[in-house]
Design an enzyme around this catalytic site. Sequence first.
Site, mmCIF file in Angstrom:
data_model
loop_
_atom_site.group_PDB
_atom_site.id
_atom_site.type_symbol
_atom_site.label_atom_id
_atom_site.label_comp_id
_atom_site.label_asym_id
_atom_site.label_seq_id
_atom_site.Cartn_x
_atom_site.Cartn_y
_atom_site.Cartn_z
ATOM 1 N N SER A 26 7.153 -0.174 5.691
ATOM 2 C CA SER A 26 6.304 -0.427 4.527
ATOM 3 C C SER A 26 4.975 -0.970 5.022
ATOM 4 C CB SER A 26 6.958 -1.434 3.574
ATOM 5 O OG SER A 26 8.158 -0.914 3.037
ATOM 6 N N VAL A 27 3.909 -0.699 4.267
ATOM 7 C CA VAL A 27 2.571 -1.141 4.663
ATOM 8 C C VAL A 27 1.995 -2.025 3.562
ATOM 9 C CG1 VAL A 27 0.259 -0.440 5.372
ATOM 10 C CG2 VAL A 27 2.231 0.977 5.999
ATOM 11 N N ASP A 46 2.352 14.695 14.257
ATOM 12 C CA ASP A 46 2.559 14.553 12.806
ATOM 13 C C ASP A 46 1.219 14.511 12.079
ATOM 14 O OD1 ASP A 46 4.066 14.452 10.493
ATOM 15 O OD2 ASP A 46 4.307 12.276 10.532
ATOM 16 N N LEU A 49 0.815 -1.211 0.000
ATOM 17 C CA LEU A 49 0.000 0.000 0.000
ATOM 18 C C LEU A 49 0.847 1.259 0.000
ATOM 19 C CD1 LEU A 49 -2.673 -1.103 2.637
ATOM 20 C CD2 LEU A 49 -2.899 -1.106 0.145
ATOM 21 N N GLY A 50 2.063 1.163 0.509
ATOM 22 C CA GLY A 50 2.931 2.332 0.563
ATOM 23 C C GLY A 50 4.173 2.029 1.370
ATOM 24 N N LYS A 102 1.951 -3.207 8.926
ATOM 25 C CA LYS A 102 3.008 -2.190 8.906
ATOM 26 C C LYS A 102 4.294 -2.839 9.363
ATOM 27 C CE LYS A 102 4.052 2.595 10.144
ATOM 28 N NZ LYS A 102 3.519 3.851 10.747
#
EC number: 2.7.11.1
Length: 419
Positions: free
Chosen positions: A36-37, A158, A29-30, A54
């Site tokens: 990384s996910v 964040d 996913l990203g 994750k």
Amino acid sequence: MAGSGCAWGAEPPRFLEAFGRLWQVQSRLGSGSSASVYRVRCCGTPGSPPGALKQFLPPGTTGAAASAAEYGFRKERAALEQLQGHRNIVTLYGVFTIHFSPNVPSRCLLLELLDVSVSELLLYSSHQGCSMWMIQHCARDVLEALAFLHHEGYVHADLKPRNILWSAENECFKLIDFGLSFKEGNQDVKYIQTDGYRAPEAELQNCLAQAGLQSDTECTSAVDLWSLGIILLEMFSGMKLKHTVRSQEWKANSSAIIDHIFASKAVVNAAIPAYHLRDLIKSMLHDDPGRRIPAEMALCSPFFSIPFAPHIEDLVMLPTPVLRLLNVLDDDYLENEDEYEDVVEDVKEECQKYGPVVSLLVPKENPGRGQVFVEYANAGDSKAAQKLLTGRMFDGKFVVATFYPLSAYKRGYLYQTLL
């Protein structure tokens, strides 16, 4: 919940074992600098919702990057374990470790899988801005999350559009990514927030840290309100404001710039009462953190008392378990009972191809006359149906499929959707 370790090669395998179950890794996913996910699904449990894995410390990460990944994992795990149970904060299902080699552990969080991010919504609404209904929905949900985590003593640190995601199942926005979070009064993170959403006091602190100097004061929960104020202003204006908020004009008179943004939008749509939103945003964007409105107080803004209706674009972008079909039934069907029952049965049979249908409603009177509302058992089935039914021909007409708020559907409240 902690799971046992398992072996994993340099590339993600199709399957992995954790928590006594087999999981299929479906897609990435990203990825970021330390994690990384992946989208994963539990095997052998039909109908189970997919999850988000994750994975910290990807293969080959060493040195400072490895330390940062381990630190981020511990920070996020601690925050999520303490903040579990709030509907506007991502759910942590469990924690486990993968070993690429005996000395290279990779920490993993198994999280609920969410849907579209506010960042994606901003791209979709570029230059025109989001609807007031969507801004109100997002603002309320994020403020509810902030009020809770601030009460628990946490600062997210964040907050940005990519870290606010929509939950199709819970029909709300949720906060993710607590890797920079800290306990107020115990700020153990030097560099916080993302450029463009960074509060003035955090900007000063970052500059001092880069120069090797120590700041006299720590940042507080007020930094999160600054970030949210910028996000809401971007959602309203349809513009990225990174360069605007760093300009001398903004520093000299941010209030005047906010007034100008709202005045220019009022020319386009004078019917929308936006001044309550303007005042709410201004209350979040005071340079002095002591004057910034707290999250709990912001929830009392009169902006949240206005009953906005969604635009049709909102109902396409935000998935829910309820599907709304347009352009299916005309007046002839509605006025003939036999034909009405036949076509409703045909529509239900077609919709059941994508998953169990909990209920189906076709109003014969306004509001909602002739529209088909289909409630699925879960949002995954609804999303599959929306994708495959949109543009299909039914009785010589093109079907338009949008989602519809489950809460409104359950109350029998059928919006007069704005186009």
